[in-house]
Design an enzyme around this catalytic site. Structure first.
Site, PDB file in Angstrom:
ATOM      1  CD1 TRP A 166       0.479   0.456   3.290  1.00  0.00           C
ATOM      2  CD2 TRP A 166      -0.050  -1.577   2.964  1.00  0.00           C
ATOM      3  NE1 TRP A 166       0.752  -0.048   4.269  1.00  0.00           N
ATOM      4  CE2 TRP A 166       0.431  -1.232   4.299  1.00  0.00           C
ATOM      5  CE3 TRP A 166      -0.348  -2.797   2.833  1.00  0.00           C
ATOM      6  CZ2 TRP A 166       0.808  -2.718   5.165  1.00  0.00           C
ATOM      7  CZ3 TRP A 166      -0.296  -3.839   3.429  1.00  0.00           C
ATOM      8  CH2 TRP A 166       0.378  -3.781   4.717  1.00  0.00           C
ATOM      9  CD  GLU A 226      -3.615   3.348   7.863  1.00  0.00           C
ATOM     10  OE1 GLU A 226      -3.519   2.803   8.794  1.00  0.00           O
ATOM     11  OE2 GLU A 226      -2.588   3.716   7.066  1.00  0.00           O
ATOM     12  CB  THR A 282      -4.180  -6.777  12.160  1.00  0.00           C
ATOM     13  OG1 THR A 282      -5.523  -7.006  12.675  1.00  0.00           O
ATOM     14  CG2 THR A 282      -3.668  -8.050  11.335  1.00  0.00           C
ATOM     15  CG  LEU A 316      -7.556 -10.069   8.952  1.00  0.00           C
ATOM     16  CD1 LEU A 316      -7.981  -9.014   7.982  1.00  0.00           C
ATOM     17  CD2 LEU A 316      -6.242  -9.820   9.707  1.00  0.00           C
ATOM     18  CE1 TYR A 333      -2.819   6.037  12.286  1.00  0.00           C
ATOM     19  CE2 TYR A 333      -4.742   4.141  11.762  1.00  0.00           C
ATOM     20  CZ  TYR A 333      -3.129   4.621  11.583  1.00  0.00           C
ATOM     21  OH  TYR A 333      -2.391   4.147  10.623  1.00  0.00           O
ATOM     22  CG  ASP A 336      -0.239   4.120  15.282  1.00  0.00           C
ATOM     23  OD1 ASP A 336       0.515   4.970  15.440  1.00  0.00           O
ATOM     24  OD2 ASP A 336       0.022   3.206  14.177  1.00  0.00           O
ATOM     25  CB  CYS A 385      18.189   3.065  23.389  1.00  0.00           C
ATOM     26  SG  CYS A 385      16.355   2.740  23.862  1.00  0.00           S
ATOM     27  CB  CYS A 422      15.112   9.813  23.835  1.00  0.00           C
ATOM     28  SG  CYS A 422      13.922   8.800  24.487  1.00  0.00           S
TER      29      CYS A 422
END
Length: 345
Positions: A20, A33, A39, A76, A116, A134, A195, A204
């Site tokens: 996609w 989406e 999932t 799903l 979203y 999200d 990290c 961060c």
């Protein structure tokens, strides 16, 4: 270097090739989406390709039967997504002449489309300056900025949305939104992120304060409900059985299953026999045996189903019976599909 630019640079070097991502077609973006909600990408990708193959346009999806949509969706989970998908395909086809609306305001009115998804379609398909938030984005923002607000609280939802809008790259919104989600998916992962290889490590807050494992904060889930399912797999001497469509607003709406006896605890064979007599009032004797000696525990988001399959051999004629060879054609929950494949009728 500012946060959004670092995310975009990382994305240019590390993004995955996903089907996609080769298009801005709103139908393809919407489909991906919806499928990827709750999932994993690895699980959702084959379903996406299967849907595109069977329904190349939103009109094809709108014209399909609900049973075909549910059958292709089988496995799903969260089947309300499939029903909403089908309903929205009809709305887009009929109301919008098969063209998805190009604004967040109109997109969010579509069934099954929340903040979203509307933001993702508006930005990726139509280049609108809408911030996506999200699970991956929550994690990246919470850690990088050191935010301790619960991501599933009202205050937290509003705060993170405003923060996402403040730091997004408006000039490259299509790429940026995909970049920050991808960053959370493969770099700033939930457990044991690397990290040391992160381009954001020097700024961060969570890394600096040793709070990587503590962020993001999430309120505790609802208590899990325990349910006991006893499926009656009726088999007559003509190799026919019964499947029933689930109705109502509960789990697996409009999917098929064997006749069900639900109870508040495990049931003995004698109790199952009396339930069969109550439900079917057979004239002739029948035999019952327990297929799985240990209950199958099927875990849903807020429910655990303790399931037993009972094989019931009968000689009576049954109403609405179907040849056992046809059970493979019906859309069923994974729990039922696994039994069908194992039993092999």
């Amino acid at each position: 270097m500012i946060f959004s630019k670092q995310i975009l640079l990382w994305y240019a070097k590390n993004k995955r090739e996903l089907p996609w991502r080769n298009t801005t077609d709103a139908y393809h973006i919407w489909l991906s989406e919806i499928m990827l909600q709750q999932t994993r990408v690895a699980q959702g990708t084959p379903y996406y390709l299967k849907f595109i193959d069977n329904f190349p346009t939103v009109q094809h999806l709108a014209a399909a039967s609900e049973e075909k949509v549910l059958k292709l969706w089988q496995g799903l989970g969260y089947y309300s997504r499939a029903r909403n998908l089908h309903a929205t395909a009809k709305i887009v086809t009929d109301k919008y002449n098969a063209r998805f609306p190009d604004s967040y305001k109109e997109l969010i009115k579509l069934k099954g489309v929340g903040d979203y998804t509307a933001s993702a379609i508006a930005s990726i398909s139509f280049n609108r300056p809408e911030a996506v938030v999200d699970g991956n984005v929550y994690r990246v923002l919470a850690r990088y900025y050191g935010v301790s607000l619960a991501i599933n609280s009202s205050e937290g939802i509003h705060y993170f949305k405003a923060l996402a809008e403040r730091v997004m790259d408006v000039e490259a919104i299509r790429e940026y939104n995909q970049a920050i989600m991808e960053f959370g998916a493969i770099q700033c992962v939930p457990r044991n992120p690397n990290c040391g290889a992160c381009p954001l490590q020097n700024s961060c807050v969570a890394l600096k304060e040793g709070r990587i494992d503590a962020l993001p904060v999430k309120l505790k889930k609802l208590k899990v409900k325990l349910r006991y399912f006893n499926y009656l797999v009726l088999l007559d001497d003509q190799k026919k059985t019964i499947l029933r469509k689930r109705t109502g607003k509960g789990i697996w709406q409009n999917l098929y299953e064997f006749p069900l006896v639900e109870s508040d605890q495990s049931l003995a064979a004698s109790k199952i026999k009396s339930e069969i007599e109550k439900q079917f009032n057979f004239k002739n004797a029948f035999e019952v045996y327990q297929y799985n000696t240990t209950e199958i525990v099927h875990k849903l988001s807020h429910q655990h189903l303790y399931t037993t399959f009972w094989i019931v051999s009968i000689t009576d004629e049954m109403k609405d019976r179907i040849p056992v060879s046809e059970v493979y054609e019906y859309p069923v929950p994974v729990l039922i599909a696994d039994f069908i494949n194992a039993f092999k009728f």
